[in-house]
Design a protein around this motif. Sequence first.
Motif, PDB file in Angstrom:
ATOM      1  N   ALA A 271      27.664  21.040  39.264  1.00  0.00           N
ATOM      2  CA  ALA A 271      28.097  19.776  38.661  1.00  0.00           C
ATOM      3  C   ALA A 271      27.258  18.620  39.196  1.00  0.00           C
ATOM      4  O   ALA A 271      26.834  17.743  38.439  1.00  0.00           O
ATOM      5  CB  ALA A 271      29.576  19.538  38.943  1.00  0.00           C
TER       6      ALA A 271
ATOM      7  N   VAL B 112      30.485  15.101  40.131  1.00  0.00           N
ATOM      8  CA  VAL B 112      29.938  14.476  38.918  1.00  0.00           C
ATOM      9  C   VAL B 112      29.599  13.010  39.188  1.00  0.00           C
ATOM     10  O   VAL B 112      28.500  12.549  38.871  1.00  0.00           O
ATOM     11  CB  VAL B 112      30.914  14.610  37.729  1.00  0.00           C
TER      12      VAL B 112
ATOM     13  N   SER C  84      24.538  16.717  36.789  1.00  0.00           N
ATOM     14  CA  SER C  84      24.831  15.294  36.597  1.00  0.00           C
ATOM     15  C   SER C  84      23.661  14.418  37.045  1.00  0.00           C
ATOM     16  O   SER C  84      23.280  13.469  36.344  1.00  0.00           O
ATOM     17  CB  SER C  84      26.090  14.902  37.367  1.00  0.00           C
TER      18      SER C  84
END
Length: 188
Positions: free
Chosen positions: A3, A138, A7
């Motif tokens: 993640a 994130v 991101s």
Amino acid sequence: MEAFLVSTGLVALGEMGDKTQLLAMLLAARFKRPALIVLGILVATLANHALAGALGAMVAQALGPQLLRWIIGLGFLAMAVWMLVPDKADDEGVEGSARRMGVFATTVIAFFLAEMGDKTQIATVALAARFEGALVAVVAGTTLGMLIANVPAVYLGHRFASRIPMRWVHGVSALIFALLGLATLLWA
């Protein structure tokens, strides 16, 4: 870790050539305080992306796209007017905490508004939904991506600031904010 890496990469690539890079250069040219501008970008991005990841979809739904668009558009127009107001600190060469707070606050507000409804904010909402349960990763990744794209722009703007008349920087900054405000208000 996925993640965070996804991101970071998506936002860093997505921000290349974005309005926030130009904004970073203009702020650096106007205020000549790159460290405070970078700190302002960091704070604004963390706040914006945390909201986007945690509450973005809910806020947009509660306010509705029309009201949100008007708030953002009018905010940009207000920033345009603010950019035209002469800064006494620039004119008098005053150094001190009031000026540093002004640079930091201006950067935080400008970047926070510039990211409202931007592709990066929307990407943060989507990434937070995709990587459910990884909100911190994130937000950290999207924030790092923003810094990767914008910190070099700050230092380029700072480097060339002495060659750019302040009146032009103020005018171009105001024009950009006005165009962003009008674009937000006129195009859904």
